[in-house]
Design a protein around this motif. Sequence first.
Motif, PDB file in Angstrom:
ATOM      1  N   TYR A   6       0.853   5.446   0.395  1.00  0.00           N
ATOM      2  CA  TYR A   6       0.174   6.715   0.668  1.00  0.00           C
ATOM      3  C   TYR A   6       1.247   7.776   0.905  1.00  0.00           C
ATOM      4  CZ  TYR A   6      -2.828  10.170   2.896  1.00  0.00           C
ATOM      5  OH  TYR A   6      -3.487  11.331   3.227  1.00  0.00           O
TER       6      TYR A   6
ATOM      7  N   ARG B 260      12.036  -5.275  13.525  1.00  0.00           N
ATOM      8  CA  ARG B 260      11.390  -4.275  12.665  1.00  0.00           C
ATOM      9  C   ARG B 260      12.310  -3.074  12.519  1.00  0.00           C
ATOM     10  NH1 ARG B 260       6.529  -3.078  10.338  1.00  0.00           N
ATOM     11  NH2 ARG B 260       5.534  -1.079  10.742  1.00  0.00           N
TER      12      ARG B 260
ATOM     13  N   LYS C 150      -5.543   8.003  13.304  1.00  0.00           N
ATOM     14  CA  LYS C 150      -5.766   6.772  12.529  1.00  0.00           C
ATOM     15  C   LYS C 150      -5.533   5.531  13.385  1.00  0.00           C
ATOM     16  CE  LYS C 150      -4.938   8.308   7.812  1.00  0.00           C
ATOM     17  NZ  LYS C 150      -4.108   8.186   6.615  1.00  0.00           N
TER      18      LYS C 150
ATOM     19  N   ARG D  22      11.709   3.286   9.495  1.00  0.00           N
ATOM     20  CA  ARG D  22      11.241   3.711   8.177  1.00  0.00           C
ATOM     21  C   ARG D  22      12.431   4.087   7.299  1.00  0.00           C
ATOM     22  NH1 ARG D  22       7.341   6.249   5.335  1.00  0.00           N
ATOM     23  NH2 ARG D  22       5.334   5.427   5.993  1.00  0.00           N
TER      24      ARG D  22
ATOM     25  N   PRO E  43       0.845  -1.200   0.000  1.00  0.00           N
ATOM     26  CA  PRO E  43       0.000   0.000   0.000  1.00  0.00           C
ATOM     27  C   PRO E  43       0.882   1.253   0.000  1.00  0.00           C
ATOM     28  CG  PRO E  43       0.123  -0.904   2.203  1.00  0.00           C
ATOM     29  CD  PRO E  43       0.927  -1.825   1.338  1.00  0.00           C
TER      30      PRO E  43
ATOM     31  N   ALA F 285       5.156  -0.337   2.567  1.00  0.00           N
ATOM     32  CA  ALA F 285       6.031   0.136   1.507  1.00  0.00           C
ATOM     33  C   ALA F 285       7.263   0.862   2.044  1.00  0.00           C
ATOM     34  CB  ALA F 285       5.247   1.074   0.601  1.00  0.00           C
ATOM     35  N   ASP F 286       7.281   1.140   3.360  1.00  0.00           N
ATOM     36  CA  ASP F 286       8.377   1.967   3.882  1.00  0.00           C
ATOM     37  C   ASP F 286       9.601   1.148   4.282  1.00  0.00           C
ATOM     38  OD1 ASP F 286       7.355   0.688   6.030  1.00  0.00           O
ATOM     39  OD2 ASP F 286       6.834   2.473   7.179  1.00  0.00           O
TER      40      ASP F 286
ATOM     41  N   ASN G 293      -8.216   8.632  -0.925  1.00  0.00           N
ATOM     42  CA  ASN G 293      -7.639   7.869   0.182  1.00  0.00           C
ATOM     43  C   ASN G 293      -8.736   7.062   0.885  1.00  0.00           C
ATOM     44  OD1 ASN G 293      -6.929   8.201   3.460  1.00  0.00           O
ATOM     45  ND2 ASN G 293      -5.282   7.458   2.177  1.00  0.00           N
TER      46      ASN G 293
ATOM     47  N   ASP H  90      -3.063   4.671  -2.517  1.00  0.00           N
ATOM     48  CA  ASP H  90      -4.235   4.996  -1.711  1.00  0.00           C
ATOM     49  C   ASP H  90      -4.471   6.512  -1.703  1.00  0.00           C
ATOM     50  OD1 ASP H  90      -6.299   4.876   0.081  1.00  0.00           O
ATOM     51  OD2 ASP H  90      -5.046   4.464   1.832  1.00  0.00           O
TER      52      ASP H  90
ATOM     53  N   HIS I 124      -5.355   2.402   4.852  1.00  0.00           N
ATOM     54  CA  HIS I 124      -4.395   1.309   4.679  1.00  0.00           C
ATOM     55  C   HIS I 124      -5.047  -0.073   4.580  1.00  0.00           C
ATOM     56  CE1 HIS I 124      -1.455  -1.399   6.985  1.00  0.00           C
ATOM     57  NE2 HIS I 124      -1.091  -1.416   5.738  1.00  0.00           N
TER      58      HIS I 124
ATOM     59  N   GLN J 110       9.869  -1.060   6.440  1.00  0.00           N
ATOM     60  CA  GLN J 110       9.940  -1.476   7.849  1.00  0.00           C
ATOM     61  C   GLN J 110       9.796  -2.986   7.939  1.00  0.00           C
ATOM     62  OE1 GLN J 110       7.110   1.354   9.975  1.00  0.00           O
ATOM     63  NE2 GLN J 110       8.879   1.282  11.311  1.00  0.00           N
TER      64      GLN J 110
ATOM     65  N   THR K 166       5.739   8.718   9.263  1.00  0.00           N
ATOM     66  CA  THR K 166       4.636   7.768   9.419  1.00  0.00           C
ATOM     67  C   THR K 166       3.335   8.345   8.850  1.00  0.00           C
ATOM     68  OG1 THR K 166       3.275   6.553  10.986  1.00  0.00           O
ATOM     69  CG2 THR K 166       4.252   8.579  11.814  1.00  0.00           C
ATOM     70  N   LYS K 167       2.528   7.474   8.256  1.00  0.00           N
ATOM     71  CA  LYS K 167       1.236   7.903   7.715  1.00  0.00           C
ATOM     72  C   LYS K 167       0.122   7.471   8.662  1.00  0.00           C
ATOM     73  CE  LYS K 167       3.569   9.309   4.171  1.00  0.00           C
ATOM     74  NZ  LYS K 167       4.843   8.782   4.554  1.00  0.00           N
TER      75      LYS K 167
ATOM     76  N   GLU L  44       4.218   8.267  -0.451  1.00  0.00           N
ATOM     77  CA  GLU L  44       5.504   7.620  -0.189  1.00  0.00           C
ATOM     78  C   GLU L  44       6.568   7.995  -1.233  1.00  0.00           C
ATOM     79  OE1 GLU L  44       6.062   6.250   2.541  1.00  0.00           O
ATOM     80  OE2 GLU L  44       4.379   5.049   3.264  1.00  0.00           O
TER      81      GLU L  44
ATOM     82  N   LYS M  70       4.413   5.231  20.832  1.00  0.00           N
ATOM     83  CA  LYS M  70       3.822   4.272  19.879  1.00  0.00           C
ATOM     84  C   LYS M  70       4.039   2.838  20.363  1.00  0.00           C
ATOM     85  CE  LYS M  70       2.988   3.186  15.184  1.00  0.00           C
ATOM     86  NZ  LYS M  70       2.579   3.801  13.952  1.00  0.00           N
TER      87      LYS M  70
END
Length: 351
Positions: A28, A216, A230, A219, A26, A114-115, A90, A62, A93, A117, A224-225, A30, A151
């Motif tokens: 968005y 992990r 969200k 990025r 996905p 897609a980043d 949009n 997206d 995700h 990670q 971050t999106k 990026e 987070k």
Amino acid sequence: MTPAYSNGSVPAIPLTERPVLSLILPIYNEEAVIPTLLARLDTVVAQLTEENGFTETIFVNDGSRDASIQLLIEAAKSRPYMRVLNFSRNFGHQVAVTAGMNHASGQAVVLMDADLQDPPELLPQMIALWREGWEVVYAVRTQREGETAFKKLTASLFYRLLQRLTNVSIPADTGDFRLMDRKVVDALNSMGEHHRFLRGMAAWVGFKQKGLPYKRDARAAGETKYPFRKMWALAMDAVCAFSIAPLKMATRLGVSIACLSILYGIITIIRFLMSDGTFQPGWASIIVVLSLLSGVQLITLGIVGEYIGRIYDEVKGRPLYLISDKIGFDQPRVKQPEKELLPTTLRQNGD
Ligand code: UDP
Ligand code: MG
């Protein structure tokens, strides 16, 4: 099986002509990460195709507002492995990943951010486990780099709370990074719910599941999106989709407060009867009880509202997403040799 929601008809491809693997990414906003991502994928996809058979990648744009889609269209011209779905706006995700699954024709499908990670270099290990017969291989984060303490803390609390609230066992510390067998993808495609919490749905469908620990990364580029707003929406979807514990909690809270009020009433009557006639009911206590009760009522109404809102969204029956362009889906597919490549279950089920 025809996907529950798709606005283009996905042709039924005989199993033997399907790509072995479909990677879903996905996208968005990026643009910062796409060049690095493509460079990493070029190597990984070439290696995967050589070792396993044809590998396709489905990029779902997206509704990015930056140059992501232009970069993807340009890149797809020289890469036969690339397919691009361009959303009309949009949709979020989870819906982007769903669209990717609806359009994937691989015998195994991998969801990854897609980043970068989710390191693509973990794929050979996932595939090896799939070949052993595991139908879902989900990556478990043992370490998380480059993410805020807030987070990490909220994510960890959330997974533990979710495990207590739901009766579906959703593995802790997993994201959407996972490999799924065609059977599992078909099962998920048949689930048309609008508020989607995929990692919960993937746990709900069952099948033979296996966790694969990984570190992990941070990025690769960009930001971050997933802002707090969200994350909160996803958490609410997860709780409401997999548990009615909040509704039960509201009932229990109501019952306990009603019992306390009766008790308080009895105490007041006794105090009145035992007083010498000068008993004055307290103004403060009335206000406290009143405001407490209205607060509780609003909260319980809000909880009920969360569920009613979701019912309303389902009843409208709108499509999950709208696609404005599809690029690369007419690329020739490579016919697969009938080798010892697939788990036996898949070959028996060939359609
Ligand atoms: N993403 C998306 N739509 C959105 C938000 C995010 O397609 O509305 C994509 C984003 O481009 C990325 C993936 O979802 O590929 C995960 O997002 P992100 O890395 O920003 O989330 P985080 O890893 O910070 O939780
Ligand atoms: Mg990320």
